[in-house]
Write a protein that holds these residues in place. Structure first.
Motif, PDB file in Angstrom:
ATOM      1  N   TYR A  41      11.612 -51.600 -43.240  1.00 48.12           N
ATOM      2  CA  TYR A  41      12.047 -52.675 -42.564  1.00 48.12           C
ATOM      3  C   TYR A  41      11.187 -52.748 -41.074  1.00 48.12           C
ATOM      4  O   TYR A  41      10.422 -53.810 -40.631  1.00 48.12           O
ATOM      5  CB  TYR A  41      13.519 -52.864 -42.199  1.00 48.12           C
ATOM      6  CG  TYR A  41      13.872 -54.172 -41.186  1.00 48.12           C
ATOM      7  CD1 TYR A  41      13.851 -55.332 -41.726  1.00 48.12           C
ATOM      8  CD2 TYR A  41      14.101 -53.958 -39.421  1.00 48.12           C
ATOM      9  CE1 TYR A  41      14.413 -56.451 -40.879  1.00 48.12           C
ATOM     10  CE2 TYR A  41      14.238 -54.948 -39.075  1.00 48.12           C
ATOM     11  CZ  TYR A  41      14.412 -56.309 -39.548  1.00 48.12           C
ATOM     12  OH  TYR A  41      14.862 -57.384 -38.684  1.00 48.12           O
ATOM     13  N   THR A  42      11.209 -51.557 -40.483  1.00 43.83           N
ATOM     14  CA  THR A  42      10.395 -51.577 -39.162  1.00 43.83           C
ATOM     15  C   THR A  42       8.800 -51.525 -39.416  1.00 43.83           C
ATOM     16  O   THR A  42       8.213 -52.354 -38.691  1.00 43.83           O
ATOM     17  CB  THR A  42      10.516 -50.197 -38.525  1.00 43.83           C
ATOM     18  OG1 THR A  42      12.169 -49.971 -38.384  1.00 43.83           O
ATOM     19  CG2 THR A  42      10.066 -50.012 -37.170  1.00 43.83           C
TER      20      THR A  42
ATOM     21  N   LEU B 106      17.797 -51.088 -34.589  1.00 41.38           N
ATOM     22  CA  LEU B 106      16.585 -51.472 -35.250  1.00 41.38           C
ATOM     23  C   LEU B 106      16.332 -52.947 -34.197  1.00 41.38           C
ATOM     24  O   LEU B 106      15.195 -53.082 -33.974  1.00 41.38           O
ATOM     25  CB  LEU B 106      17.201 -52.251 -36.776  1.00 41.38           C
ATOM     26  CG  LEU B 106      17.335 -51.036 -37.877  1.00 41.38           C
ATOM     27  CD1 LEU B 106      17.956 -51.837 -39.096  1.00 41.38           C
ATOM     28  CD2 LEU B 106      15.742 -50.825 -38.275  1.00 41.38           C
TER      29      LEU B 106
ATOM     30  N   SER C 250       6.495 -54.757 -37.836  1.00 43.86           N
ATOM     31  CA  SER C 250       5.154 -54.145 -37.332  1.00 43.86           C
ATOM     32  C   SER C 250       3.935 -54.949 -37.951  1.00 43.86           C
ATOM     33  O   SER C 250       3.152 -55.493 -37.459  1.00 43.86           O
ATOM     34  CB  SER C 250       4.867 -52.848 -37.344  1.00 43.86           C
ATOM     35  OG  SER C 250       3.690 -52.410 -36.827  1.00 43.86           O
TER      36      SER C 250
ATOM     37  N   ALA D  23      14.136 -51.286 -31.815  1.00 44.32           N
ATOM     38  CA  ALA D  23      12.762 -51.197 -32.506  1.00 44.32           C
ATOM     39  C   ALA D  23      11.864 -52.486 -32.426  1.00 44.32           C
ATOM     40  O   ALA D  23      10.788 -52.553 -31.931  1.00 44.32           O
ATOM     41  CB  ALA D  23      12.977 -50.278 -33.816  1.00 44.32           C
ATOM     42  N   VAL D  24      12.915 -53.629 -32.812  1.00 43.03           N
ATOM     43  CA  VAL D  24      11.746 -54.839 -32.790  1.00 43.03           C
ATOM     44  C   VAL D  24      11.543 -55.305 -31.501  1.00 43.03           C
ATOM     45  O   VAL D  24      10.519 -55.751 -31.173  1.00 43.03           O
ATOM     46  CB  VAL D  24      12.793 -55.868 -33.369  1.00 43.03           C
ATOM     47  CG1 VAL D  24      12.388 -57.269 -33.279  1.00 43.03           C
ATOM     48  CG2 VAL D  24      12.994 -55.580 -35.183  1.00 43.03           C
TER      49      VAL D  24
END
Length: 99
Positions: free
Chosen positions: A52-53, A91, A57, A94-95
């Motif tokens: 997902y990460t 998450l 990206s 991270a976004v």
């Protein structure tokens, strides 16, 4: 759909009903050539947070390419999932860091 991450560059406000804006007709504001999407393989980021990460990206890279030549300080709206605890918070952070 679940698992789809997309970016759309809007040329004008979305003032028409959703069923009209999907096709980009009738003043929908969507610029068809300025759309990009990827599917990360699951209905929830919980299934594979690393994938997902990585997909987020890739969305960021596509957005940067689309924004080349646009006015500086073009606003970006991120429609994220509603998790704000545990893995969801990680998450979401991270976004935010990617953008």
């Amino acid at each position: 759909p679940p698992g789809l991450l997309a970016v759309h560059l809007l040329r004008e406000p979305l003032l028409a009903p959703p069923h009209v804006t999907v096709s980009g007709r009738s003043g929908g504001g969507l610029a068809g050539e300025d759309s990009w999407a990827t599917y990360y393989g699951a209905a929830s980021p919980k299934a594979d947070p690393v994938a997902y990460t990585a997909c987020v990206s890739a969305v960021r890279a596509a957005l940067q390419a689309m924004l080349a030549g646009t006015p500086p300080h073009t606003p970006v709206v991120i429609n994220a999932f509603g998790w704000v605890k545990g893995l969801g918070l990680d998450l979401l952070q991270a976004v935010v860091e990617l953008f």
